[in-house]
Scaffold this motif. Structure first.
Motif, PDB file in Angstrom:
ATOM      1  N   ALA A   1     -50.545   8.423  -3.321  1.00 50.07           N
ATOM      2  CA  ALA A   1     -52.101   8.673  -4.153  1.00 50.07           C
ATOM      3  C   ALA A   1     -52.564   7.927  -5.166  1.00 50.07           C
ATOM      4  N   ALA A   2     -51.279   7.571  -5.924  1.00 50.93           N
ATOM      5  CA  ALA A   2     -51.531   6.992  -7.588  1.00 50.93           C
ATOM      6  C   ALA A   2     -51.706   5.852  -7.550  1.00 50.93           C
ATOM      7  N   LEU A   3     -51.347   4.989  -6.172  1.00 54.45           N
ATOM      8  CA  LEU A   3     -51.185   3.633  -6.866  1.00 54.45           C
ATOM      9  C   LEU A   3     -53.385   3.251  -6.525  1.00 54.45           C
ATOM     10  N   SER A   4     -53.292   1.674  -6.982  1.00 48.81           N
ATOM     11  CA  SER A   4     -54.097   1.376  -6.951  1.00 48.81           C
ATOM     12  C   SER A   4     -54.369   0.843  -5.267  1.00 48.81           C
ATOM     13  N   VAL A   5     -55.758   0.943  -5.710  1.00 52.88           N
ATOM     14  CA  VAL A   5     -56.522   0.842  -4.114  1.00 52.88           C
ATOM     15  C   VAL A   5     -56.194  -1.103  -3.822  1.00 52.88           C
ATOM     16  N   ARG A   6     -55.710  -1.855  -4.817  1.00 50.42           N
ATOM     17  CA  ARG A   6     -55.451  -2.912  -4.575  1.00 50.42           C
ATOM     18  C   ARG A   6     -54.283  -2.742  -3.582  1.00 50.42           C
TER      19      ARG A   6
ATOM     20  N   LEU B   1     -67.931   1.046  -6.902  1.00 52.61           N
ATOM     21  CA  LEU B   1     -67.959   3.115  -6.862  1.00 52.61           C
ATOM     22  C   LEU B   1     -66.889   4.391  -7.271  1.00 52.61           C
ATOM     23  N   GLY B   2     -66.313   4.058  -7.778  1.00 52.38           N
ATOM     24  CA  GLY B   2     -65.337   4.527  -9.080  1.00 52.38           C
ATOM     25  C   GLY B   2     -64.443   5.022  -8.082  1.00 52.38           C
ATOM     26  N   LEU B   3     -64.219   4.344  -7.094  1.00 51.58           N
ATOM     27  CA  LEU B   3     -62.904   4.699  -6.897  1.00 51.58           C
ATOM     28  C   LEU B   3     -61.541   4.215  -6.408  1.00 51.58           C
ATOM     29  N   LYS B   4     -61.023   3.784  -7.531  1.00 51.10           N
ATOM     30  CA  LYS B   4     -59.922   2.951  -7.620  1.00 51.10           C
ATOM     31  C   LYS B   4     -58.522   3.351  -7.977  1.00 51.10           C
TER      32      LYS B   4
ATOM     33  N   GLY C   1     -60.186  -8.985  -3.035  1.00 51.77           N
ATOM     34  CA  GLY C   1     -60.353  -9.221  -4.104  1.00 51.77           C
ATOM     35  C   GLY C   1     -61.774  -8.528  -4.063  1.00 51.77           C
ATOM     36  N   GLU C   2     -62.408  -8.855  -3.404  1.00 53.31           N
ATOM     37  CA  GLU C   2     -63.795  -8.986  -3.559  1.00 53.31           C
ATOM     38  C   GLU C   2     -64.371  -7.463  -2.937  1.00 53.31           C
ATOM     39  N   THR C   3     -63.562  -6.782  -2.026  1.00 59.25           N
ATOM     40  CA  THR C   3     -63.219  -5.684  -1.994  1.00 59.25           C
ATOM     41  C   THR C   3     -63.287  -4.579  -2.995  1.00 59.25           C
ATOM     42  N   VAL C   4     -61.766  -4.956  -3.317  1.00 61.35           N
ATOM     43  CA  VAL C   4     -61.182  -4.057  -4.758  1.00 61.35           C
ATOM     44  C   VAL C   4     -62.378  -3.688  -5.916  1.00 61.35           C
ATOM     45  N   THR C   5     -62.688  -5.145  -6.241  1.00 61.04           N
ATOM     46  CA  THR C   5     -63.932  -4.900  -6.748  1.00 61.04           C
ATOM     47  C   THR C   5     -65.058  -3.968  -6.833  1.00 61.04           C
TER      48      THR C   5
END
Length: 509
Positions: free
Chosen positions: A178-183, A198-201, A189-193
């Motif tokens: 849960a603490a990991l980045s969405v990467r 959207l505030g979902l980090k 990379g475009e989806t991560v951005t």
């Protein structure tokens, strides 16, 4: 009841650089770990950095940057060319080598391996001991690694690349994920951005968000751009099949001796017989065989022989070592002998000729193999046929061990012996629109009794000059019974030079 699935992800963050350093040390180079070094690749936008060592990374050099920018940042940066082909094969070999820990392994992206270690960890004292074993083995091989064990491939991949140190995850809803980045979801990379906007980090943020709006937004996206599908793979709700390549067949036989000996000759025929039995059972034939002796003082000595075509004849394999065992240093003796067949090829059962005439192909191959074993591969050459228009360009010589070195196909319309350079003949009397009735070649006058032809061969317009002329070839028989191959170079009044000339090009034996 089946055991819960356990997946090990092995991430090698500096694999490209470390592989290059290992090869450089094998070449005898002395490397200074304190000096920045990087590997570069040529791209349409110029050379870019492919991999860096820790010293270069400490100075801000990173993969993907342009080399000119990094040289401005670090003028003493040493740049070397990256060999992606060698790096790929090295990773494939490492993947097979890693099966010493578990029987199932596969390549997992750039610089990564994945292993199914279900039911294997207890052999190393539990999962903690398993991770220590893997890390120690890779360290001895010169590799830096980051490891993680989890119930799913996605969770293990994320923890190995974005976690802290060696990680063990027993529950896919573990707080570590849960603490990991969405990467860590293996998305573009475009989806991560977009998720960050959207505030979902973090993965925890994504888990806490209602799925319906996100499903509407990413329903049409491909797997690499769909965070919800990747999240379901990580949590085990969506199956993620993994395919491991088969281990290439290895054919190894060995003989353990009760007492140390100095000469392995006596044991080679029996080892060759056992090896060929295994090859026959698998429908294989070997192209290379390695004889290795293990000395009592811990040293190893080996001899390698190669064959021009796949074989599983034990007598032939044993004869390959005639005269080559002198290179083995027995020391104080050896008590273990192994025979390994490699470069294996599929061969079926061969049928002899229906007309009961002898088939000389295998005998020729065995003769070539014995010549190679005695004089070395560079000394034995075979012709390679090339489909070309001009006869003198249709074959060239290469080593007999080359996989595509085969005898030139037999063509009864062409002589079996060509002169290295066509020799001009002096025409004494010519027949209109035919070969000369008489000609002089090598100070002898030849009278033509009969002929066949012409066979017209046009120049190779994509390779020859514009002034090249058409050739008319004739198969002739002269008064002494010699059958020759001559040609007229050019046609009368073809506008490409003087009157046509005649040449001798081959002999029918």
């Amino acid at each position: 009841m089946s055991k819960p699935r356990r997946i090990l992800s092995v991430y090698l963050p500096r694999f490209g650089m470390e592989h290059w350093e290992i090869r450089a040390r094998r070449r005898g180079e002395t490397l200074d770990s304190e000096k920045p070094c990087a590997l570069g690749l040529d791209t349409p936008r110029g050379p870019v950095v492919h991999a860096v060592n820790p010293a270069a990374e400490a100075q801000g050099i990173h993969a993907g940057a342009r080399v000119v920018d990094m040289r401005a940042l670090c003028p003493d940066l040493r740049m070397e060319h990256a060999d992606l082909h060698a790096e790929k094969h090295a990773l494939e070999r490492l993947m097979l080598w890693s099966r010493r820990w578990a029987p199932w392994s596969a390549i997992d992206g750039k610089g990564g391996l994945v292993l199914d270690v279900t039911g294997c960890a207890h052999l190393f004292g539990g999962e903690d001991g398993f991770l220590r074993k893997v890390e120690a083995d890779l360290a001895r091989a010169g590799m830096t690694c980051r490891l993680a064990i989890a119930p799913t491939h996605g969770a293990a991949w994320a923890l190995a690349r974005y976690g802290t140190g060696a990680a063990i995850c027993h529950d896919v809803m573990d707080g570590q994920l849960a603490a990991l980045s969405v990467r860590a979801l293996r998305i573009a990379g475009e989806t991560v951005t977009l998720l960050n906007r959207l505030g979902l980090k973090t993965i925890g943020d994504l888990l806490a968000t209602p799925r319906v709006p996100l499903t509407r937004r990413f329903a049409r996206n491909a797997l690499e751009e769909n965070p919800l599908m990747r999240l379901d793979q990580m949590t085990g709700k969506l199956a993620e099949p993994l395919t491991a390549p088969k281990d290439p067949p290895r054919f190894v036989v060995q003989s353990r001796l009760a007492e140390p000996v100095q000469d392995p000759t006596e044991w080679i025929p029996q080892l060759a017989e056992e090896l060929c039995t295994h090859l026959h059972d698998e429908g294989k034939g070997l192209r290379r065989v390695h004889l290795t002796v293990y000395r009592t003082d811990g040293e190893v000595s080996s001899v390698t022989c190669a064959t021009s075509q796949a074989t599983r004849d034990p007598k032939h394999i044993a004869r390959l070592f005639d005269g080559k065992l002198e290179s083995i240093d027995p020391g104080f003796g050896f008590d273990l002998i192994t025979l390994i067949g490699s470069a294996n090829e599929q061969i079926g059962t061969r049928q002899t000729r229906l007309d009961r005439k002898p088939d000389h192909s295998e005998a020729t191959a065995r003769t070539i193999d014995r010549l190679i074993a005695r004089f070395g591969p560079p000394a034995v050459l075979r012709p390679k046929h090339t489909p070309r228009h001009m006869p003198e360009r249709q074959e060239h010589w290469q080593t007999a061990l080359a996989s595509d070195a085969y005898p030139t196909p037999i063509n009864l319309q062409r002589p079996c012996r060509l002169l290295e350079h066509p020799e001009e003949i002096r025409v004494l009397y010519a027949v209109p629109e035919g070969p000369p009735a008489q000609f002089s070649w090598r100070k002898l006058v030849h009278r033509i009794n009969r002929y066949e032809g012409p066979e017209r061969i046009a120049p190779e317009w994509w390779n020859d000059r514009a002034s090249s002329r058409i050739r008319d070839y004739y198969r002739i028989e002269e008064q002494y019974g010699l059958r020759l191959w001559i040609y007229r170079n050019g046609l009368l009044n073809d506008g490409r030079g003087f009157d046509p000339l005649w040449f001798m090009h081959g002999l029918f034996l």
